[in-house]
Design an enzyme around this catalytic site. Structure first.
Site, PDB file in Angstrom:
ATOM      1  N   SER A 181       0.829  -1.208   0.000  1.00  0.00           N
ATOM      2  CA  SER A 181       0.000   0.000   0.000  1.00  0.00           C
ATOM      3  C   SER A 181       0.865   1.260   0.000  1.00  0.00           C
ATOM      4  CB  SER A 181      -0.956  -0.025   1.200  1.00  0.00           C
ATOM      5  OG  SER A 181      -1.910   1.017   1.120  1.00  0.00           O
ATOM      6  N   ASP A 405      -8.435  -4.887  -6.396  1.00  0.00           N
ATOM      7  CA  ASP A 405      -8.220  -3.673  -5.613  1.00  0.00           C
ATOM      8  C   ASP A 405      -8.472  -2.459  -6.498  1.00  0.00           C
ATOM      9  OD1 ASP A 405      -7.295  -1.640  -3.937  1.00  0.00           O
ATOM     10  OD2 ASP A 405      -5.186  -2.044  -4.401  1.00  0.00           O
ATOM     11  N   HIS A 461      -6.728  -5.532  -1.843  1.00  0.00           N
ATOM     12  CA  HIS A 461      -5.633  -4.579  -1.662  1.00  0.00           C
ATOM     13  C   HIS A 461      -4.422  -5.191  -0.968  1.00  0.00           C
ATOM     14  CE1 HIS A 461      -3.698  -0.744  -1.223  1.00  0.00           C
ATOM     15  NE2 HIS A 461      -3.732  -0.781   0.091  1.00  0.00           N
TER      16      HIS A 461
END
Length: 484
Positions: A181, A405, A461
């Site tokens: 991320s 994602d 994600h």
């Protein structure tokens, strides 16, 4: 005689350095954890290392020794996203050796269980709480809480130097800077500091081999702008609406002219289509309300007529039916991390931090403008240039993306990888686990540089959280330098 004296002086210097950094830091080997039955079957160490001019920043870490061959297995520094999200979530929900036993936990002291596909089976991993204010990391002065991308990653580099000095047995292990991320920003910055430090001869020299990133945030414009195109490719937007927006907005859905009414109208319709989509995993329910109510925090009520227009395609649902949300397990993590016996076992310094939170909202909500009033400034708007520089170094890179994602779409990642203009060694092809397609991969490279890109089919994600077996196979094969 001169050689013997020099060697003796060097030995004394190393002893002094180890003593100094051991004195200024603390670490604790943990054999038992509340909630886990019996002795831990792996080596866990936690501790603090002071960084900054006066060591006013105390960074907390969890270190897990490889369960296979710790002397030779890679050493990974794992950085979480956010910014300001604790690496403990990476331990329990992504790649660490234990997790919350959600089905057999209560709200007093949740139970722990082993994770079958932990990356610690093939690597030594340091999970670091950074920047300051994240997880159990803290500052000794109010001023030290103020930070930004570049300074925080300088401190992370200092942390790693001091950690290796106090753990010299791992200095020669292959080193990979890793994360997921928002670590798409911090990992390249830390890796760049290491390469520069090695070139400048800063001791200890680190055996850096490359870096690993999952669903990385890379470019403030490109990643966000790609969400519209990704949503269209995934069938969330019609061809007509996507084409209209592309024409009226000129392909720019972020920096929109407020007088461009046609573009604004298209974006308003797009927002209506995507409003209830879980952007981190588009196939799962959107569960924002899981955080808004403490009375029923484990579930989110299904919306009923009145919240949305009546549609004959909507089924009638009994009012008492609930949707189970992935975030529900995090409630147990909060309970576990804030339990007094757990904090004592982890050797958390009393009085340094209040309640543990997965993400420090004060850091996350900081503005992007360095006006001197926010605790954290996201001052690295794009790190694509760093990736381009790494393409001329001795460096191995693994970039992987869960393909469901929408927050940081795999299509955005593919665009900046192509921008690096590195020759393709192996073109787009499927990779397999248990005889099934686990995703698709490409390999780029020239000279001593190699980049492997892989999608993880059906993952969100944080890909290892959704597809643990597939991601474990991916990292194992990549470390072994075997073909996907």
């Amino acid at each position: 005689m001169f050689f013997s004296q020099s060697k003796l002086q060097l030995t004394l210097l190393l002893i002094i350095l180890v003593f100094f950094h051991t004195f200024c830091s603390s670490h604790n080997v943990i054999e038992y954890l509340p909630g886990f039955p019996g002795k831990l079957p792996f080596k866990l160490e936690t501790g603090y290392i002071g960084v900054g001019e006066k060591e006013e920043v105390q960074l907390f870490y969890y270190f897990f020794e490889s369960e296979s061959n710790p002397e030779d297995d890679p050493l990974m520094l794992w950085l979480a996203g956010g910014p300001g999200c604790s690496s403990l979530y990476g331990v329990t929900n992504e790649i660490g050796p234990f997790t919350i036993d959600f089905l057999n936990s209560n709200r007093s002291l949740p139970s722990l269980m082993l994770r079958e596909h932990a990356w610690t089976k093939v690597a030594n991993i340091i999970f670091l709480d950074q920047p300051v204010g994240t997880g159990f990391s803290y500052a000794t002065t109010p001023e030290a809480f103020y930070s930004n991308d570049t300074y925080a990653t300088e401190l992370a580099y200092e942390f790693l130097r001091k950690w290796l000095i106090s753990h010299p047995k791992y200095i020669n292990n292959p080193l990979y800077i890793s994360g997921i991320s928002y670590a798409g920003v911090t990992v390249p910055l830390v890796a760049n500091n290491i390469y520069r430090g090695n070139e400048a001869g800063i001791k200890p020299l680190m055996n850096i081999k490359g870096y690993i990133l999952g669903n990385p945030y890379t470019d403030a414009f490109g990643d966000i702008n790609e969400r519209v195109t990704y949503a269209h490719r995934m069938g969330l937007l019609s061809d007509r609406l996507h084409h209209s927006a592309k024409v009226n907005c000129h392909g720019n859905y972020v920096n929109v002219n407020p007088e461009n009414v046609l573009c604004l109208n298209d974006l308003d319709r797009i927002n209506q289509c995507l409003d209830k989509i879980n952007e981190y995993m588009i196939l799962e329910p959107s569960c924002d309300s899981v955080w808004s109510t403490k009375e029923d925090i484990l579930s989110s009520a299904i919306p009923f007529p009145g919240e949305s227009p009546t549609n004959f395609l909507q089924s009638v649902v009994a009012p008492e039916k609930k949707i189970m949300c992935r975030n529900a397990a995090v409630v147990h993590l909060y309970t576990w991390a804030n339990n007094k016996s757990v904090r004592q076992a982890l050797d958390i310094r009393e009085g340094t931090k209040g309640e543990w939170t997965r993400c420090n909202k004060t850091i996350q909500s900081s503005t992007q403008v360095p006006d001197g009033t926010t605790p954290y400034v996201c001052n690295a708007k794009s790190v694509v240039g760093y990736h381009k520089d790494f393409a001329h170094k001795n460096c191995r890179t693994l970039i992987f993306s869960g393909d469901h994602d929408k927050a940081f779409p795999h299509t955005a990642t593919e665009k900046w990888i192509e921008f690096l203009e590195v020759p393709i060694l192996s073109d787009w092809r499927p990779w397999f686990v248990q005889g099934q397609i686990a995703g698709y991969t490409m390999t780029y490279g020239r000279d001593d540089y190699e980049l492997t890109y892989a999608t993880v089919k059906g993952a969100g994600h944080t890909a290892p959280e959704y597809k643990p077996e597939e991601c474990f196979a991916m990292i194992t094969r990549w470390f072994d330098e075997s073909s996907f």
